[in-house]
Scaffold this active site. Sequence first.
Site, mmCIF file in Angstrom:
data_model
loop_
_atom_site.group_PDB
_atom_site.id
_atom_site.type_symbol
_atom_site.label_atom_id
_atom_site.label_comp_id
_atom_site.label_asym_id
_atom_site.label_seq_id
_atom_site.Cartn_x
_atom_site.Cartn_y
_atom_site.Cartn_z
ATOM 1 N N LYS A 152 -40.848 -38.211 -25.229
ATOM 2 C CA LYS A 152 -41.274 -37.132 -24.329
ATOM 3 C C LYS A 152 -40.146 -36.115 -24.076
ATOM 4 O O LYS A 152 -40.364 -34.912 -24.148
ATOM 5 C CB LYS A 152 -41.752 -37.735 -23.005
ATOM 6 C CG LYS A 152 -43.081 -38.497 -23.145
ATOM 7 C CD LYS A 152 -43.517 -39.150 -21.879
ATOM 8 C CE LYS A 152 -42.785 -40.418 -21.537
ATOM 9 N NZ LYS A 152 -42.888 -41.524 -22.489
ATOM 10 N N ASP A 172 -35.802 -40.574 -35.385
ATOM 11 C CA ASP A 172 -36.485 -41.481 -34.451
ATOM 12 C C ASP A 172 -36.927 -42.692 -35.250
ATOM 13 O O ASP A 172 -37.272 -42.572 -36.440
ATOM 14 C CB ASP A 172 -37.695 -40.766 -33.814
ATOM 15 C CG ASP A 172 -38.212 -41.501 -32.583
ATOM 16 O OD1 ASP A 172 -38.643 -42.666 -32.711
ATOM 17 O OD2 ASP A 172 -38.186 -40.904 -31.494
ATOM 18 N N CYS A 199 -32.778 -41.058 -27.082
ATOM 19 C CA CYS A 199 -33.381 -42.367 -27.346
ATOM 20 C C CYS A 199 -32.978 -43.311 -26.208
ATOM 21 O O CYS A 199 -32.030 -43.042 -25.479
ATOM 22 C CB CYS A 199 -32.916 -42.913 -28.698
ATOM 23 S SG CYS A 199 -31.137 -43.088 -28.822
ATOM 24 N N PRO A 200 -33.703 -44.418 -26.041
ATOM 25 C CA PRO A 200 -33.323 -45.345 -24.968
ATOM 26 C C PRO A 200 -32.066 -46.130 -25.340
ATOM 27 O O PRO A 200 -31.686 -46.204 -26.512
ATOM 28 C CB PRO A 200 -34.527 -46.278 -24.874
ATOM 29 C CG PRO A 200 -35.188 -46.205 -26.198
ATOM 30 C CD PRO A 200 -34.893 -44.867 -26.786
ATOM 31 N N THR A 226 -28.111 -36.780 -22.163
ATOM 32 C CA THR A 226 -28.810 -36.889 -20.876
ATOM 33 C C THR A 226 -29.670 -38.151 -20.878
ATOM 34 O O THR A 226 -30.606 -38.263 -20.104
ATOM 35 C CB THR A 226 -29.700 -35.652 -20.596
ATOM 36 O OG1 THR A 226 -30.595 -35.473 -21.699
ATOM 37 C CG2 THR A 226 -28.888 -34.400 -20.386
ATOM 38 N N SER A 227 -29.327 -39.114 -21.765
ATOM 39 C CA SER A 227 -30.157 -40.324 -21.843
ATOM 40 C C SER A 227 -29.501 -41.482 -21.096
ATOM 41 O O SER A 227 -29.785 -41.696 -19.925
ATOM 42 C CB SER A 227 -30.430 -40.676 -23.306
ATOM 43 O OG SER A 227 -31.366 -41.723 -23.355
ATOM 44 N N ARG A 228 -28.624 -42.213 -21.742
ATOM 45 C CA ARG A 228 -27.903 -43.295 -21.063
ATOM 46 C C ARG A 228 -26.457 -43.295 -21.564
ATOM 47 O O ARG A 228 -26.200 -43.127 -22.761
ATOM 48 C CB ARG A 228 -28.544 -44.655 -21.355
ATOM 49 C CG ARG A 228 -29.834 -44.913 -20.574
ATOM 50 C CD ARG A 228 -29.598 -45.039 -19.064
ATOM 51 N NE ARG A 228 -30.821 -45.291 -18.315
ATOM 52 C CZ ARG A 228 -31.610 -44.373 -17.784
ATOM 53 N NH1 ARG A 228 -31.312 -43.083 -17.925
ATOM 54 N NH2 ARG A 228 -32.679 -44.703 -17.107
ATOM 55 N N ASP A 252 -24.669 -36.006 -18.807
ATOM 56 C CA ASP A 252 -25.317 -36.263 -17.518
ATOM 57 C C ASP A 252 -25.231 -37.740 -17.158
ATOM 58 O O ASP A 252 -25.604 -38.141 -16.065
ATOM 59 C CB ASP A 252 -26.790 -35.830 -17.583
ATOM 60 C CG ASP A 252 -27.475 -35.942 -16.232
ATOM 61 O OD1 ASP A 252 -26.931 -35.404 -15.251
ATOM 62 O OD2 ASP A 252 -28.551 -36.579 -16.150
ATOM 63 N N GLU A 257 -21.020 -45.515 -15.169
ATOM 64 C CA GLU A 257 -21.415 -44.694 -14.015
ATOM 65 C C GLU A 257 -21.871 -45.498 -12.801
ATOM 66 O O GLU A 257 -21.894 -44.988 -11.675
ATOM 67 C CB GLU A 257 -22.534 -43.716 -14.415
ATOM 68 C CG GLU A 257 -23.879 -44.395 -14.654
ATOM 69 C CD GLU A 257 -24.998 -43.405 -15.019
ATOM 70 O OE1 GLU A 257 -24.783 -42.578 -15.911
ATOM 71 O OE2 GLU A 257 -26.078 -43.492 -14.412
ATOM 72 N N HIS A 289 -25.942 -37.807 -13.395
ATOM 73 C CA HIS A 289 -27.293 -38.348 -13.686
ATOM 74 C C HIS A 289 -28.340 -37.586 -12.860
ATOM 75 O O HIS A 289 -29.132 -38.178 -12.135
ATOM 76 C CB HIS A 289 -27.344 -39.854 -13.377
ATOM 77 C CG HIS A 289 -28.365 -40.585 -14.209
ATOM 78 N ND1 HIS A 289 -28.127 -41.799 -14.791
ATOM 79 C CD2 HIS A 289 -29.649 -40.267 -14.552
ATOM 80 C CE1 HIS A 289 -29.201 -42.199 -15.450
ATOM 81 N NE2 HIS A 289 -30.140 -41.283 -15.321
HETATM 82 P P1 NAI Z 1 -39.687 -42.010 -24.657
HETATM 83 O O1 NAI Z 1 -39.984 -43.459 -24.649
HETATM 84 O O2 NAI Z 1 -40.819 -41.032 -24.518
HETATM 85 O O3 NAI Z 1 -38.895 -41.617 -25.987
HETATM 86 C C1 NAI Z 1 -37.865 -42.389 -26.535
HETATM 87 C C2 NAI Z 1 -37.900 -42.178 -28.034
HETATM 88 O O4 NAI Z 1 -36.773 -42.854 -28.590
HETATM 89 C C3 NAI Z 1 -39.155 -42.740 -28.697
HETATM 90 O O5 NAI Z 1 -39.734 -41.783 -29.549
HETATM 91 C C4 NAI Z 1 -38.625 -43.947 -29.475
HETATM 92 O O6 NAI Z 1 -39.353 -44.189 -30.671
HETATM 93 C C5 NAI Z 1 -37.210 -43.499 -29.770
HETATM 94 N N1 NAI Z 1 -36.310 -44.583 -30.127
HETATM 95 C C6 NAI Z 1 -36.325 -45.865 -29.692
HETATM 96 N N2 NAI Z 1 -35.318 -46.561 -30.285
HETATM 97 C C7 NAI Z 1 -34.676 -45.685 -31.083
HETATM 98 C C8 NAI Z 1 -33.560 -45.787 -31.958
HETATM 99 N N3 NAI Z 1 -32.931 -46.948 -32.131
HETATM 100 N N4 NAI Z 1 -33.161 -44.688 -32.622
HETATM 101 C C9 NAI Z 1 -33.823 -43.500 -32.473
HETATM 102 N N5 NAI Z 1 -34.880 -43.345 -31.675
HETATM 103 C C10 NAI Z 1 -35.301 -44.412 -30.973
HETATM 104 O O7 NAI Z 1 -38.604 -41.787 -23.518
HETATM 105 P P2 NAI Z 1 -38.232 -40.421 -22.778
HETATM 106 O O8 NAI Z 1 -39.089 -40.266 -21.571
HETATM 107 O O9 NAI Z 1 -38.177 -39.328 -23.776
HETATM 108 O O10 NAI Z 1 -36.774 -40.783 -22.252
HETATM 109 C C11 NAI Z 1 -35.691 -40.952 -23.147
HETATM 110 C C12 NAI Z 1 -34.505 -41.517 -22.373
HETATM 111 O O11 NAI Z 1 -34.065 -40.535 -21.431
HETATM 112 C C13 NAI Z 1 -34.848 -42.745 -21.515
HETATM 113 O O12 NAI Z 1 -34.688 -43.940 -22.267
HETATM 114 C C14 NAI Z 1 -33.841 -42.659 -20.403
HETATM 115 O O13 NAI Z 1 -32.746 -43.475 -20.754
HETATM 116 C C15 NAI Z 1 -33.410 -41.210 -20.380
HETATM 117 N N6 NAI Z 1 -33.743 -40.515 -19.119
HETATM 118 C C16 NAI Z 1 -32.741 -39.855 -18.468
HETATM 119 C C17 NAI Z 1 -33.003 -39.174 -17.296
HETATM 120 C C18 NAI Z 1 -31.930 -38.423 -16.577
HETATM 121 O O14 NAI Z 1 -32.128 -37.990 -15.437
HETATM 122 N N7 NAI Z 1 -30.778 -38.188 -17.185
HETATM 123 C C19 NAI Z 1 -34.351 -39.170 -16.711
HETATM 124 C C20 NAI Z 1 -35.340 -39.852 -17.517
HETATM 125 C C21 NAI Z 1 -35.034 -40.516 -18.669
#
Ligand code: NAI
Length: 343
Positions: A152, A172, A199-200, A226-228, A252, A257, A289
């Site tokens: 997303k 991905d 990615c997560p 901005t992920s982890r 971020d 952290e 974050h």
């Molecule tokens: P999502 O689940 O919609 O998308 C994650 C994508 O990563 C999926 O398409 C999945 O197939 C892919 N993926 C999984 N393992 C992978 C790998 N080994 N290599 C490449 N791609 C891989 O999640 P969304 O909503 O897009 O969130 C992504 C990350 O953003 C979350 O895991 C979270 O850690 C982080 N996040 C950070 C926020 C912030 O405030 N900084 C807020 C919300 C989420």
Amino acid sequence: MKRIAFFDAKTYDEEFFNRYNKNYKIKYFESKLNQDTAYLAKGAVGVIAFVNDEINATTIDKLHKLGVKIIALRSAGYNNVDIRAAYQKITVVRVPSYSPEAVAEHTMALLLNLNRKIHKAYSRTRDFNFSLHSLLGFKMHGKTVGIIGTGKIGRAFANICKGFGMKILAYDLYPSSEDLEYVSLERLFRESDIISLHCPLTEETKHLIDENSLNMMKDGVYILNTSRGALIDSQALLAALKSRKVSGAGLDVYEEETEIFYEDYSDMIIDDDTLALLVSLPNVIITSHQAFFTKEALETIAQTTLTNLDSFFLGEDLENEICYLCREGEDALKCRKNRKRCF
Ligand code: NAI
């Protein structure tokens, strides 16, 4: 009324949850949830937790013994929960999507600031210094951005980059966007001017950006996360910034952290030398974050978390349940194909 213990509570959390809560007696705790603070949940049947709570096997056992039935994460990521330990003990739910666009917009804000040095220009003009020295940027139109993880948020970021006329390379495990060019991770590393992580955090993605991958990258690459935090080996990034291999980093999130972000340490000396050095570099922007932090996201977080609790206590289908048998992508929710719950 059922009692819920709310951890790592800030005033803005209370404001939004109080606005929408009708069914629960929520006790707000400033403390983060971990094995030492789990006892605070005594008397509660559920806990509401956030990204820097440490919900390991010991924390889960303690909550279980206290009679906690559900952990409602007010986040999308759940790498801080030992979901294997929770299985068949405590149900875990999350807010899978609260504002992908907000996170994507913040990612672009980091890139624009880094590139055009807005952070430096801001403090400079406040001091009536109107010189342009060291504020030189680059044109983003036509540059290649490598997006790792096109779920997303990654997808929303790709849309923004397209609007800027940038070329996109994507990676991905489960490619899902037909209009994106998916390439190998190695090609993405080698050909991107900017790399953005969406990615997560999993065992597989921990330190995805390390000395080895940094060496593959173009000289002068920009890195956005901005992920982890633990997707990046911070020591390796610091070394690459010092050697000028990396021209800028917009972060971020940070791998250490947990004890630091969301708190005010402005009148203290922090012990984390890596973070202190990263903060000190002019071409690094760190935010705490906050990419999600919009009023729309806080509304969705409060509403979805409360709906998750309602569905659980009413015995309804738990759309946002996670367990260790549920996987990202194609296998998602397989384990409860013909059931309402994972267990
Ligand atoms: P999502 O689940 O919609 O998308 C994650 C994508 O990563 C999926 O398409 C999945 O197939 C892919 N993926 C999984 N393992 C992978 C790998 N080994 N290599 C490449 N791609 C891989 O999640 P969304 O909503 O897009 O969130 C992504 C990350 O953003 C979350 O895991 C979270 O850690 C982080 N996040 C950070 C926020 C912030 O405030 N900084 C807020 C919300 C989420």
